[in-house]
Scaffold this motif. Structure first.
Motif, PDB file in Angstrom:
ATOM      1  N   TRP A 131       0.822  -1.202   0.000  1.00  0.00           N
ATOM      2  CA  TRP A 131       0.000   0.000   0.000  1.00  0.00           C
ATOM      3  C   TRP A 131       0.859   1.256   0.000  1.00  0.00           C
ATOM      4  O   TRP A 131       1.900   1.324   0.654  1.00  0.00           O
ATOM      5  N   SER A 132       0.387   2.258  -0.680  1.00  0.00           N
ATOM      6  CA  SER A 132       0.997   3.585  -0.635  1.00  0.00           C
ATOM      7  C   SER A 132       0.426   4.325   0.576  1.00  0.00           C
ATOM      8  O   SER A 132      -0.613   3.928   1.137  1.00  0.00           O
ATOM      9  N   LEU A 133       1.072   5.407   0.952  1.00  0.00           N
ATOM     10  CA  LEU A 133       0.544   6.233   2.032  1.00  0.00           C
ATOM     11  C   LEU A 133      -0.822   6.798   1.639  1.00  0.00           C
ATOM     12  O   LEU A 133      -1.735   6.862   2.457  1.00  0.00           O
ATOM     13  N   GLU A 134      -0.980   7.132   0.386  1.00  0.00           N
ATOM     14  CA  GLU A 134      -2.258   7.659  -0.103  1.00  0.00           C
ATOM     15  C   GLU A 134      -3.377   6.626   0.055  1.00  0.00           C
ATOM     16  O   GLU A 134      -4.490   6.951   0.484  1.00  0.00           O
ATOM     17  N   LYS A 135      -3.091   5.361  -0.253  1.00  0.00           N
ATOM     18  CA  LYS A 135      -4.103   4.316  -0.092  1.00  0.00           C
ATOM     19  C   LYS A 135      -4.440   4.133   1.387  1.00  0.00           C
ATOM     20  O   LYS A 135      -5.612   3.967   1.746  1.00  0.00           O
ATOM     21  N   ALA A 136      -3.438   4.161   2.240  1.00  0.00           N
ATOM     22  CA  ALA A 136      -3.674   4.027   3.682  1.00  0.00           C
ATOM     23  C   ALA A 136      -4.545   5.184   4.187  1.00  0.00           C
ATOM     24  O   ALA A 136      -5.467   4.967   4.985  1.00  0.00           O
ATOM     25  N   GLU A 137      -4.264   6.389   3.738  1.00  0.00           N
ATOM     26  CA  GLU A 137      -5.073   7.547   4.136  1.00  0.00           C
ATOM     27  C   GLU A 137      -6.509   7.400   3.655  1.00  0.00           C
ATOM     28  O   GLU A 137      -7.460   7.711   4.382  1.00  0.00           O
ATOM     29  N   GLN A 138      -6.676   6.908   2.440  1.00  0.00           N
ATOM     30  CA  GLN A 138      -8.014   6.691   1.888  1.00  0.00           C
ATOM     31  C   GLN A 138      -8.782   5.660   2.721  1.00  0.00           C
ATOM     32  O   GLN A 138      -9.957   5.853   3.029  1.00  0.00           O
ATOM     33  N   ARG A 139      -8.123   4.557   3.073  1.00  0.00           N
ATOM     34  CA  ARG A 139      -8.774   3.527   3.891  1.00  0.00           C
ATOM     35  C   ARG A 139      -9.173   4.089   5.255  1.00  0.00           C
ATOM     36  O   ARG A 139     -10.264   3.821   5.740  1.00  0.00           O
ATOM     37  N   LEU A 140      -8.288   4.868   5.874  1.00  0.00           N
ATOM     38  CA  LEU A 140      -8.613   5.462   7.171  1.00  0.00           C
ATOM     39  C   LEU A 140      -9.839   6.364   7.077  1.00  0.00           C
ATOM     40  O   LEU A 140     -10.725   6.308   7.935  1.00  0.00           O
ATOM     41  N   ARG A 141      -9.904   7.205   6.047  1.00  0.00           N
ATOM     42  CA  ARG A 141     -11.076   8.067   5.870  1.00  0.00           C
ATOM     43  C   ARG A 141     -12.349   7.234   5.758  1.00  0.00           C
ATOM     44  O   ARG A 141     -13.378   7.572   6.343  1.00  0.00           O
ATOM     45  N   GLY A 142     -12.261   6.138   5.041  1.00  0.00           N
ATOM     46  CA  GLY A 142     -13.413   5.244   4.924  1.00  0.00           C
ATOM     47  C   GLY A 142     -13.800   4.628   6.250  1.00  0.00           C
ATOM     48  O   GLY A 142     -14.987   4.520   6.574  1.00  0.00           O
ATOM     49  N   TRP A 143     -12.805   4.250   7.039  1.00  0.00           N
ATOM     50  CA  TRP A 143     -13.102   3.649   8.342  1.00  0.00           C
ATOM     51  C   TRP A 143     -13.685   4.666   9.316  1.00  0.00           C
ATOM     52  O   TRP A 143     -14.556   4.330  10.111  1.00  0.00           O
ATOM     53  N   PHE A 144     -13.222   5.907   9.268  1.00  0.00           N
ATOM     54  CA  PHE A 144     -13.830   6.951  10.110  1.00  0.00           C
ATOM     55  C   PHE A 144     -15.299   7.122   9.742  1.00  0.00           C
ATOM     56  O   PHE A 144     -16.167   7.232  10.610  1.00  0.00           O
ATOM     57  N   ALA A 145     -15.604   7.132   8.450  1.00  0.00           N
ATOM     58  CA  ALA A 145     -16.980   7.290   7.981  1.00  0.00           C
ATOM     59  C   ALA A 145     -17.833   6.087   8.386  1.00  0.00           C
ATOM     60  O   ALA A 145     -18.977   6.252   8.829  1.00  0.00           O
ATOM     61  N   GLU A 146     -17.288   4.885   8.251  1.00  0.00           N
ATOM     62  CA  GLU A 146     -18.021   3.677   8.658  1.00  0.00           C
ATOM     63  C   GLU A 146     -18.352   3.707  10.144  1.00  0.00           C
ATOM     64  O   GLU A 146     -19.468   3.380  10.546  1.00  0.00           O
ATOM     65  N   GLN A 147     -17.372   4.073  10.961  1.00  0.00           N
ATOM     66  CA  GLN A 147     -17.587   4.105  12.408  1.00  0.00           C
ATOM     67  C   GLN A 147     -18.710   5.084  12.748  1.00  0.00           C
ATOM     68  O   GLN A 147     -19.586   4.781  13.552  1.00  0.00           O
ATOM     69  N   ALA A 148     -18.696   6.247  12.112  1.00  0.00           N
ATOM     70  CA  ALA A 148     -19.730   7.253  12.370  1.00  0.00           C
ATOM     71  C   ALA A 148     -21.104   6.762  11.912  1.00  0.00           C
ATOM     72  O   ALA A 148     -22.112   6.980  12.595  1.00  0.00           O
ATOM     73  N   ARG A 149     -21.154   6.089  10.780  1.00  0.00           N
ATOM     74  CA  ARG A 149     -22.419   5.640  10.209  1.00  0.00           C
ATOM     75  C   ARG A 149     -22.945   4.362  10.857  1.00  0.00           C
ATOM     76  O   ARG A 149     -24.122   4.246  11.168  1.00  0.00           O
ATOM     77  N   ASP A 150     -22.060   3.365  11.055  1.00  0.00           N
ATOM     78  CA  ASP A 150     -22.499   2.030  11.450  1.00  0.00           C
ATOM     79  C   ASP A 150     -22.168   1.641  12.884  1.00  0.00           C
ATOM     80  O   ASP A 150     -22.647   0.616  13.362  1.00  0.00           O
TER      81      ASP A 150
END
Length: 176
Positions: free
Chosen positions: A44-63
């Motif tokens: 993974w690139s740092l950019e991909k890791a950052e993208q995954r983290l943003r997705g996980w923050f959104a998932e936690q807030a939503r689900d």
């Protein structure tokens, strides 16, 4: 010490990621050994890791659930593990550990604790997991915690081995 604590076992702590954790996540997925069974099959690139983290923050807030940062009891980073929504109506158990943590039963401990936590919170009546067809170690973990194999699932062009568990199945196998 327990800031952001989601779940704890004897040897593991599941905590929410912090804004500056992309480097840890990239480090986790920086080798072919730790990415060979993941979509893309590349570090993974740092950019991909950052993208995954943003997705996980959104998932936690939503689900109210996502993939969490996994720490050893001493606070050292050993991987990620959690449960995320898959599609519109299912939840998927997933984990990935640093190579140094392989073979110590930590994946089984994490997966079992997450399944119990998930069903105790009554987030849904069932849980799925899937693995690359050659990831025999992960398939063994899923069977060990009481998941049963179901029809394979197509993920990113690969027919993956899929598993499922219902709340009833978990109650029949709570100590797994």
């Amino acid at each position: 010490m327990n800031e952001g604590l989601i779940l704890q076992t004897t040897r593991l702590r599941f905590v929410m990621w912090g804004e500056g954790d992309a480097g840890l996540l990239r480090q986790l997925h920086s080798t072919m050994a730790t990415t060979r069974y993941l979509p893309g099959n590349a570090p993974w690139s740092l950019e991909k890791a950052e993208q995954r983290l943003r997705g996980w923050f959104a998932e936690q807030a939503r689900d109210g659930t996502t993939k969490y940062k996994l720490l050893a009891a001493d606070g050292s980073f050993i991987g990620r593990a959690g449960i995320s929504r898959f599609g519109s109506d299912e939840f998927e158990l997933g984990y990935s550990l640093r190579e140094e943590a392989w073979g110590e039963g930590l994946a089984t401990e994490a997966a079992s604790a997450l399944a119990s936590w998930f069903f105790t919170r009554e987030l849904a009546s069932g849980l799925i997991a899937f693995t690359h067809p050659e990831n025999v170690a992960s398939q063994r973990v899923l069977r060990k915690i009481g998941m049963r194999e179901r029809a394979p699932i197509l993920i990113d062009g690969m027919l993956d081995t899929a598993f499922e568990m219902t709340a009833d199945m978990r109650s029949e196998n709570p100590g797994a």
